[in-house]
Design a protein around this motif. Structure first.
Motif, PDB file in Angstrom:
ATOM      1  N   LYS A 186       0.901  -1.177  -0.072  1.00  0.00           N
ATOM      2  CA  LYS A 186      -0.064   0.142  -0.012  1.00  0.00           C
ATOM      3  C   LYS A 186       0.810   1.387  -0.133  1.00  0.00           C
ATOM      4  O   LYS A 186       1.957   1.281   0.320  1.00  0.00           O
ATOM      5  CB  LYS A 186      -1.005   0.102   1.303  1.00  0.00           C
ATOM      6  CG  LYS A 186      -1.776  -1.336   1.329  1.00  0.00           C
ATOM      7  CD  LYS A 186      -2.498  -1.319   2.628  1.00  0.00           C
ATOM      8  CE  LYS A 186      -1.787  -1.493   3.842  1.00  0.00           C
ATOM      9  NZ  LYS A 186      -1.406  -3.149   3.806  1.00  0.00           N
ATOM     10  N   GLU A 187       0.195   2.338  -0.375  1.00  0.00           N
ATOM     11  CA  GLU A 187       1.044   3.703  -0.515  1.00  0.00           C
ATOM     12  C   GLU A 187       1.529   3.858   1.198  1.00  0.00           C
ATOM     13  O   GLU A 187       0.508   3.377   2.152  1.00  0.00           O
ATOM     14  CB  GLU A 187      -0.009   4.755  -0.907  1.00  0.00           C
ATOM     15  CG  GLU A 187      -0.535   4.644  -2.243  1.00  0.00           C
ATOM     16  CD  GLU A 187       0.801   4.904  -3.165  1.00  0.00           C
ATOM     17  OE1 GLU A 187       1.804   5.625  -2.944  1.00  0.00           O
ATOM     18  OE2 GLU A 187       0.363   4.643  -4.445  1.00  0.00           O
ATOM     19  N   ASN A 188       2.503   4.574   1.397  1.00  0.00           N
ATOM     20  CA  ASN A 188       3.129   5.080   2.593  1.00  0.00           C
ATOM     21  C   ASN A 188       3.626   3.758   3.462  1.00  0.00           C
ATOM     22  O   ASN A 188       4.073   3.800   4.395  1.00  0.00           O
ATOM     23  CB  ASN A 188       2.063   5.579   3.383  1.00  0.00           C
ATOM     24  CG  ASN A 188       1.692   6.743   2.729  1.00  0.00           C
ATOM     25  OD1 ASN A 188       2.570   7.714   2.395  1.00  0.00           O
ATOM     26  ND2 ASN A 188       0.307   7.059   2.879  1.00  0.00           N
ATOM     27  N   ASN A 189       3.692   2.620   2.736  1.00  0.00           N
ATOM     28  CA  ASN A 189       4.389   1.617   3.309  1.00  0.00           C
ATOM     29  C   ASN A 189       5.926   1.708   3.536  1.00  0.00           C
ATOM     30  O   ASN A 189       6.549   2.180   2.876  1.00  0.00           O
ATOM     31  CB  ASN A 189       4.288   0.037   2.618  1.00  0.00           C
ATOM     32  CG  ASN A 189       3.039  -0.576   3.056  1.00  0.00           C
ATOM     33  OD1 ASN A 189       2.355  -1.544   2.389  1.00  0.00           O
ATOM     34  ND2 ASN A 189       2.352  -0.338   4.023  1.00  0.00           N
ATOM     35  N   LYS A 190       6.241   1.129   4.435  1.00  0.00           N
ATOM     36  CA  LYS A 190       7.877   1.106   4.562  1.00  0.00           C
ATOM     37  C   LYS A 190       8.296  -0.429   4.112  1.00  0.00           C
ATOM     38  O   LYS A 190       8.066  -1.300   4.918  1.00  0.00           O
ATOM     39  CB  LYS A 190       8.408   1.415   6.123  1.00  0.00           C
ATOM     40  CG  LYS A 190       8.067   2.881   6.479  1.00  0.00           C
ATOM     41  CD  LYS A 190       8.754   3.195   7.892  1.00  0.00           C
ATOM     42  CE  LYS A 190       8.700   4.421   8.428  1.00  0.00           C
ATOM     43  NZ  LYS A 190       7.256   4.575   8.904  1.00  0.00           N
ATOM     44  N   ILE A 191       9.310  -0.201   3.150  1.00  0.00           N
ATOM     45  CA  ILE A 191       9.699  -1.555   2.686  1.00  0.00           C
ATOM     46  C   ILE A 191      11.289  -1.933   2.906  1.00  0.00           C
ATOM     47  O   ILE A 191      12.040  -0.892   2.533  1.00  0.00           O
ATOM     48  CB  ILE A 191       9.265  -1.861   1.348  1.00  0.00           C
ATOM     49  CG1 ILE A 191       7.746  -1.904   0.954  1.00  0.00           C
ATOM     50  CG2 ILE A 191       9.913  -3.128   0.681  1.00  0.00           C
ATOM     51  CD1 ILE A 191       7.319  -1.898  -0.398  1.00  0.00           C
ATOM     52  N   LEU A 192      11.592  -2.917   3.408  1.00  0.00           N
ATOM     53  CA  LEU A 192      13.036  -3.368   3.424  1.00  0.00           C
ATOM     54  C   LEU A 192      13.599  -4.397   2.187  1.00  0.00           C
ATOM     55  O   LEU A 192      12.521  -5.394   2.373  1.00  0.00           O
ATOM     56  CB  LEU A 192      13.470  -3.812   4.854  1.00  0.00           C
ATOM     57  CG  LEU A 192      14.709  -4.536   4.740  1.00  0.00           C
ATOM     58  CD1 LEU A 192      15.885  -3.455   4.633  1.00  0.00           C
ATOM     59  CD2 LEU A 192      15.166  -5.343   6.113  1.00  0.00           C
ATOM     60  N   GLU A 193      14.207  -4.234   1.304  1.00  0.00           N
ATOM     61  CA  GLU A 193      14.819  -5.355   0.604  1.00  0.00           C
ATOM     62  C   GLU A 193      16.110  -5.707   0.937  1.00  0.00           C
ATOM     63  O   GLU A 193      17.099  -4.793   0.588  1.00  0.00           O
ATOM     64  CB  GLU A 193      14.437  -5.057  -0.915  1.00  0.00           C
ATOM     65  CG  GLU A 193      14.961  -6.044  -1.623  1.00  0.00           C
ATOM     66  CD  GLU A 193      14.557  -5.828  -3.337  1.00  0.00           C
ATOM     67  OE1 GLU A 193      14.696  -7.017  -3.953  1.00  0.00           O
ATOM     68  OE2 GLU A 193      14.160  -4.719  -3.519  1.00  0.00           O
ATOM     69  N   ILE A 194      16.177  -7.043   1.230  1.00  0.00           N
ATOM     70  CA  ILE A 194      17.560  -7.451   1.335  1.00  0.00           C
ATOM     71  C   ILE A 194      18.117  -8.273  -0.072  1.00  0.00           C
ATOM     72  O   ILE A 194      17.271  -8.936  -0.749  1.00  0.00           O
ATOM     73  CB  ILE A 194      17.501  -8.654   2.510  1.00  0.00           C
ATOM     74  CG1 ILE A 194      17.206  -7.839   3.680  1.00  0.00           C
ATOM     75  CG2 ILE A 194      18.797  -9.213   2.763  1.00  0.00           C
ATOM     76  CD1 ILE A 194      16.908  -9.024   5.168  1.00  0.00           C
ATOM     77  N   GLY A 195      19.488  -7.781  -0.244  1.00  0.00           N
ATOM     78  CA  GLY A 195      19.749  -8.243  -1.566  1.00  0.00           C
ATOM     79  C   GLY A 195      19.032  -8.003  -2.768  1.00  0.00           C
ATOM     80  O   GLY A 195      18.608  -8.748  -3.507  1.00  0.00           O
ATOM     81  N   ALA A 196      19.121  -6.773  -3.157  1.00  0.00           N
ATOM     82  CA  ALA A 196      18.391  -6.168  -4.217  1.00  0.00           C
ATOM     83  C   ALA A 196      18.887  -6.258  -5.591  1.00  0.00           C
ATOM     84  O   ALA A 196      18.239  -6.336  -6.655  1.00  0.00           O
ATOM     85  CB  ALA A 196      17.962  -4.644  -3.901  1.00  0.00           C
TER      86      ALA A 196
END
Length: 303
Positions: A186-196
């Motif tokens: 959703k809009e305004n989510n905080k996403i962490l991506e490991i190993g992009a």
């Protein structure tokens, strides 16, 4: 045999970097990232296999610069130019040959840095993936993905019905479909991506969802490549390398203020509890040993 030799007489990226660091093909940002990484705690996390692949990747940048990573380094990430029959089985299930045969496509295109066999394999995979994507609701997002970044680094692609099609474009949309099946972004989510890796999934998500706070945790050269890519993709966004920030309060504050942030693995331990809404890790966890996996999952459980 190579793995045995590397275990007995391991090549280390640090030695390579000290020898070639001052090359003109390594820009100041790559030097900054690489210098910091070698001195950081995160350098101790990586496997012997990573050291080998990293040296190969840096040798490619040394020879060709960053603009050729799409055809030179991309196969270290998620660009496949060969595949097993069992992996293709599902792609054929819903394909109707009568609909494909009239497509306008340059399926016999010779890709830069691929031989003829791997070019044909790659091109045919793109065709199969494209036809399968057309059967999903995510096909409507295909035009959201910008050629400036998905094809802007000498990436392999073919043209189908006047669309420039790469496996990265389609697989990123399939990844988004899979992610949304268990967590609707959703809009305004905080996403962490490991190993992009090359940053393809971040590029895809941020092209479709504008108001996302996105943090990438990675190591060089991947973190350098995805940083350069996302700066090109989203020049209007606040994007910052935070790899030199060791103060927890400042690190959390900076991630909050920026729209796209980049950190090293050891910095995850400095991020506040329950900071992110979702953590993504695509095609990277299987490369890690159990000790490293345990460390990442401890970080993820906290943040």
């Amino acid at each position: 045999m190579k793995k045995i030799l590397q275990k007995a007489f391991p090549k280390k990226f640090g030695s390579f970097w000290k020898k070639f660091r001052n090359s003109a093909n390594f820009d100041d940002e790559l030097k900054f990232i690489s210098d910091l990484f070698i001195e950081s705690e995160s350098y101790n996390y990586v496997s012997n296999q990573w050291h080998i692949l990293n040296i190969i990747s840096y040798e490619s940048i040394l020879k060709n610069g960053i603009e050729k990573y799409g055809s030179e380094i991309s196969t270290h990430y998620f660009t496949f130019n060969d595949y097993k029959s069992e992996y293709l089985k599902n792609l054929f299930k819903k394909i109707d040959d009568s609909k494909i045969i009239n497509l306008k496509t340059d399926i016999f295109k010779k890709q830069d840095n691929f031989d003829y066999k791997n070019s044909i394999l790659y091109n045919y995979l793109c065709l199969l993936l494209y036809e399968n994507l057309k059967l999903t609701e995510y096909y409507k997002y295909f035009n959201h993905l910008n050629d400036k970044t998905f094809l802007g680094f000498n990436d392999p692609y073919i043209t189908i019905d006047n669309f420039k099609v790469s496996s990265d474009k389609i697989i990123s949309l399939f990844d988004l479909e899979k992610i949304n099946s268990f967590y609707k972004i959703k809009e305004n989510n905080k996403i962490l991506e490991i190993g992009a890796g090359s940053g393809r999934l971040a590029d895809c998500i941020l092209s479709i969802k504008n108001n996302i706070n996105y943090t990438i945790c990675d190591i060089p050269p991947s973190i350098y490549i995805s940083y350069k890519r996302l700066k090109r993709a989203f020049p209007e966004k606040k994007i910052k390398l935070l790899i030199d920030c060791e103060n927890p309060e400042k690190l959390n504050d900076d991630i909050e203020k920026n729209q796209i942030s980049f950190v090293f693995p050891h910095q995850l331990n400095k991020i506040n509890s329950n900071f992110f809404d979702i953590t993504l890790a695509v095609d990277c966890l299987h490369e890690m040993d159990k000790k490293t996996l345990k460390r990442y999952f401890e970080f993820v459980n906290k943040i």
